[in-house]
Design a protein around this motif. Structure first.
Motif, PDB file in Angstrom:
ATOM      1  N   ALA A 187       1.940 -13.438 -12.563  1.00 37.65           N
ATOM      2  CA  ALA A 187       0.873 -12.898 -11.899  1.00 37.65           C
ATOM      3  C   ALA A 187       1.115 -12.607 -10.436  1.00 37.65           C
ATOM      4  O   ALA A 187       0.846 -11.649  -9.890  1.00 37.65           O
ATOM      5  N   MET A 188       2.095 -13.391  -9.760  1.00 39.22           N
ATOM      6  CA  MET A 188       2.551 -13.032  -8.472  1.00 39.22           C
ATOM      7  C   MET A 188       3.188 -11.635  -8.569  1.00 39.22           C
ATOM      8  O   MET A 188       2.968 -10.754  -7.388  1.00 39.22           O
ATOM      9  N   VAL A 189       3.973 -11.406  -9.478  1.00 37.30           N
ATOM     10  CA  VAL A 189       4.832 -10.113  -9.614  1.00 37.30           C
ATOM     11  C   VAL A 189       3.717  -8.887  -9.552  1.00 37.30           C
ATOM     12  O   VAL A 189       3.989  -7.873  -8.843  1.00 37.30           O
ATOM     13  N   GLY A 190       2.764  -9.018 -10.389  1.00 43.46           N
ATOM     14  CA  GLY A 190       1.717  -8.236 -10.494  1.00 43.46           C
ATOM     15  C   GLY A 190       1.035  -8.084  -9.216  1.00 43.46           C
ATOM     16  O   GLY A 190       0.722  -6.733  -8.736  1.00 43.46           O
ATOM     17  N   GLU A 191       0.800  -9.038  -8.317  1.00 43.61           N
ATOM     18  CA  GLU A 191       0.108  -8.919  -7.067  1.00 43.61           C
ATOM     19  C   GLU A 191       0.925  -8.160  -6.140  1.00 43.61           C
ATOM     20  O   GLU A 191       0.659  -7.230  -5.187  1.00 43.61           O
ATOM     21  N   VAL A 192       2.560  -8.423  -6.095  1.00 41.68           N
ATOM     22  CA  VAL A 192       3.587  -7.657  -5.217  1.00 41.68           C
ATOM     23  C   VAL A 192       3.518  -5.852  -5.784  1.00 41.68           C
ATOM     24  O   VAL A 192       3.424  -5.369  -4.795  1.00 41.68           O
ATOM     25  N   GLY A 193       3.034  -5.952  -7.034  1.00 42.37           N
ATOM     26  CA  GLY A 193       3.057  -4.516  -7.512  1.00 42.37           C
ATOM     27  C   GLY A 193       1.802  -3.704  -6.658  1.00 42.37           C
ATOM     28  O   GLY A 193       1.802  -2.772  -6.328  1.00 42.37           O
ATOM     29  N   GLU A 194       0.558  -4.615  -6.692  1.00 41.11           N
ATOM     30  CA  GLU A 194      -0.694  -4.112  -6.108  1.00 41.11           C
ATOM     31  C   GLU A 194      -0.335  -3.807  -4.540  1.00 41.11           C
ATOM     32  O   GLU A 194      -0.739  -2.974  -4.109  1.00 41.11           O
ATOM     33  N   LEU A 195       0.548  -4.751  -3.841  1.00 40.45           N
ATOM     34  CA  LEU A 195       0.674  -4.674  -2.528  1.00 40.45           C
ATOM     35  C   LEU A 195       1.327  -3.629  -2.351  1.00 40.45           C
ATOM     36  O   LEU A 195       1.344  -2.670  -1.332  1.00 40.45           O
ATOM     37  N   SER A 196       2.500  -3.322  -3.088  1.00 39.94           N
ATOM     38  CA  SER A 196       3.674  -1.936  -3.010  1.00 39.94           C
ATOM     39  C   SER A 196       2.667  -0.689  -3.191  1.00 39.94           C
ATOM     40  O   SER A 196       2.842   0.222  -2.235  1.00 39.94           O
ATOM     41  N   GLU A 197       1.543  -0.831  -3.872  1.00 39.07           N
ATOM     42  CA  GLU A 197       0.751   0.567  -3.928  1.00 39.07           C
ATOM     43  C   GLU A 197       0.260   1.046  -2.771  1.00 39.07           C
ATOM     44  O   GLU A 197       0.085   2.239  -2.401  1.00 39.07           O
ATOM     45  N   LEU A 198      -0.240  -0.074  -1.921  1.00 38.02           N
ATOM     46  CA  LEU A 198      -0.645   0.081  -0.486  1.00 38.02           C
ATOM     47  C   LEU A 198       0.075   1.099   0.344  1.00 38.02           C
ATOM     48  O   LEU A 198      -0.206   1.781   1.144  1.00 38.02           O
ATOM     49  N   PHE A 199       1.664   1.036   0.073  1.00 39.29           N
ATOM     50  CA  PHE A 199       2.751   1.671   1.143  1.00 39.29           C
ATOM     51  C   PHE A 199       2.913   2.700   0.394  1.00 39.29           C
ATOM     52  O   PHE A 199       3.749   3.500   0.982  1.00 39.29           O
ATOM     53  N   MET A 200       2.768   2.954  -0.924  1.00 41.08           N
ATOM     54  CA  MET A 200       3.144   4.224  -1.684  1.00 41.08           C
ATOM     55  C   MET A 200       2.765   5.496  -0.874  1.00 41.08           C
ATOM     56  O   MET A 200       1.623   5.514  -0.690  1.00 41.08           O
ATOM     57  N   TRP A 201       3.757   6.345  -0.669  1.00 40.06           N
ATOM     58  CA  TRP A 201       3.451   7.628  -0.280  1.00 40.06           C
ATOM     59  C   TRP A 201       3.079   7.863   1.036  1.00 40.06           C
ATOM     60  O   TRP A 201       2.616   8.908   1.755  1.00 40.06           O
ATOM     61  N   LYS A 202       3.371   6.723   1.772  1.00 42.96           N
ATOM     62  CA  LYS A 202       2.914   6.612   3.401  1.00 42.96           C
ATOM     63  C   LYS A 202       4.304   6.923   4.276  1.00 42.96           C
ATOM     64  O   LYS A 202       4.131   7.090   5.331  1.00 42.96           O
ATOM     65  N   GLY A 203       5.256   7.089   3.332  1.00 41.60           N
ATOM     66  CA  GLY A 203       6.544   7.226   4.367  1.00 41.60           C
ATOM     67  C   GLY A 203       6.782   5.649   5.167  1.00 41.60           C
ATOM     68  O   GLY A 203       6.166   4.818   4.844  1.00 41.60           O
ATOM     69  N   GLU A 204       7.413   6.065   6.361  1.00 43.49           N
ATOM     70  CA  GLU A 204       7.856   4.776   6.957  1.00 43.49           C
ATOM     71  C   GLU A 204       6.533   4.291   7.658  1.00 43.49           C
ATOM     72  O   GLU A 204       6.125   5.333   8.671  1.00 43.49           O
ATOM     73  N   VAL A 205       6.216   3.203   7.716  1.00 40.82           N
ATOM     74  CA  VAL A 205       4.825   2.723   8.465  1.00 40.82           C
ATOM     75  C   VAL A 205       5.291   1.898   9.602  1.00 40.82           C
ATOM     76  O   VAL A 205       6.141   0.820   9.673  1.00 40.82           O
ATOM     77  N   GLN A 206       4.690   2.261  10.961  1.00 38.45           N
ATOM     78  CA  GLN A 206       5.017   1.534  11.960  1.00 38.45           C
ATOM     79  C   GLN A 206       4.186   0.256  12.238  1.00 38.45           C
ATOM     80  O   GLN A 206       3.314  -0.056  11.699  1.00 38.45           O
ATOM     81  N   LYS A 207       4.683  -0.647  13.150  1.00 39.57           N
ATOM     82  CA  LYS A 207       4.348  -1.994  13.107  1.00 39.57           C
ATOM     83  C   LYS A 207       2.724  -1.842  13.980  1.00 39.57           C
ATOM     84  O   LYS A 207       2.519  -0.989  14.516  1.00 39.57           O
ATOM     85  N   GLY A 208       1.831  -2.704  13.195  1.00 43.14           N
ATOM     86  CA  GLY A 208       0.541  -2.540  13.488  1.00 43.14           C
ATOM     87  C   GLY A 208      -0.282  -1.570  12.775  1.00 43.14           C
ATOM     88  O   GLY A 208      -1.304  -1.679  13.002  1.00 43.14           O
ATOM     89  N   LEU A 209       0.519  -0.799  11.930  1.00 38.94           N
ATOM     90  CA  LEU A 209      -0.350   0.358  11.084  1.00 38.94           C
ATOM     91  C   LEU A 209      -1.176   1.190  11.775  1.00 38.94           C
ATOM     92  O   LEU A 209      -2.248   1.344  11.525  1.00 38.94           O
ATOM     93  N   PRO A 210      -0.545   1.830  12.652  1.00 39.51           N
ATOM     94  CA  PRO A 210      -1.546   2.707  13.325  1.00 39.51           C
ATOM     95  C   PRO A 210      -1.806   3.837  12.381  1.00 39.51           C
ATOM     96  O   PRO A 210      -0.910   4.359  11.540  1.00 39.51           O
TER      97      PRO A 210
END
Length: 127
Positions: free
Chosen positions: A50-73
């Motif tokens: 279940a946790m691995v599934g949630e990590v997958g959902e977390l990963s989707e939020l960063f998919m295709w965003k490139g490098e994300v800066q601290k604070g998520l501007p």
């Protein structure tokens, strides 16, 4: 049901300002599972998957965003809120998994920090 949901949300909001310990979260998760008779499903394997599934959902939020800066501007508030939810899902499953395995997660984390400090000492500062 709606009243219970509102009461739970209000209780959670009241704790936002307070520091919540891993032990507090552990106790709440245990009570939550017992109230729903979910303990029979909370084997270490099931919790890990279940946790691995949630990590997958977390990963989707960063998919295709490139490098994300601290604070998520540049992220919208709804995206940041969703991120908080997914991070929380991972944390809660991790805490529940550690409990089901008999591991004191706080103690293990502190020991690991000490071990890492020995393994990766900070560079000495020259005068």
């Amino acid at each position: 049901m709606e009243a219970e949901k509102k009461a739970a949300m209000e209780e959670a909001k009241a704790e936002v300002a307070a520091d919540v310990s891993l032990k507090d979260l552990s106790r709440r998760l245990d009570n939550f599972a017992k109230e729903r008779d979910w303990e029979k499903h909370h084997s270490p394997r099931n919790l890990l998957l279940a946790m691995v599934g949630e990590v997958g959902e977390l990963s989707e939020l960063f998919m295709w965003k490139g490098e994300v800066q601290k604070g998520l501007p540049g992220w919208e508030e709804r995206e940041k809120e969703h991120l908080g939810e997914e991070l929380s899902d991972v944390l809660l499953y991790l805490i529940r998994l550690s409990d089901m395995c008999g591991v004191d997660l706080g103690d293990a984390a502190l020991k690991k920090i000490v071990k890492n400090a020995v393994k990766y000492p900070a560079p000495s500062k020259s005068a």
